[in-house]
Scaffold this motif. Structure first.
Motif: not given
Length: 82
Positions: A32-45, A16-20
């Motif tokens: 790529e930003s949208l893909s990273l955002y979606e991955e980040g949301v899953k990781l936050i959950k 998540l830190e890498e994504i940010v």
């Protein structure tokens, strides 16, 4: 074949830190930003659920008036010291 790592809270938080950092740099294309955002949301959950589960397991030993120790849920003692 890529070796899959077991997902842990720590590895998820690190990713998540890498994504940010990647998103803050502004170098990623829109897709790529949208893909990273979606991955980040899953990781936050995932991280939120892991923290909630851990919180439910936390117990505190509390000394009673008679000197015996009893286990008390952490959440029940949170406001007791105020």
């Amino acid at each position: 074949m890529a070796e899959r790592k077991k997902k842990t809270f720590e590895s998820s938080l690190a990713r998540l830190e890498e994504i940010v950092k990647a998103m803050e740099s502004g170098d990623a294309m829109l897709d790529e930003s949208l893909s990273l955002y979606e991955e980040g949301v899953k990781l936050i959950k995932y991280c939120t659920k892991a923290l909630d589960d851990a919180e439910q397991k936390v117990k505190i030993l509390q000394k009673g008036e008679d000197g015996t120790l009893t286990e008390v849920d952490f959440m029940k003692t949170e406001g007791a010291a105020e």
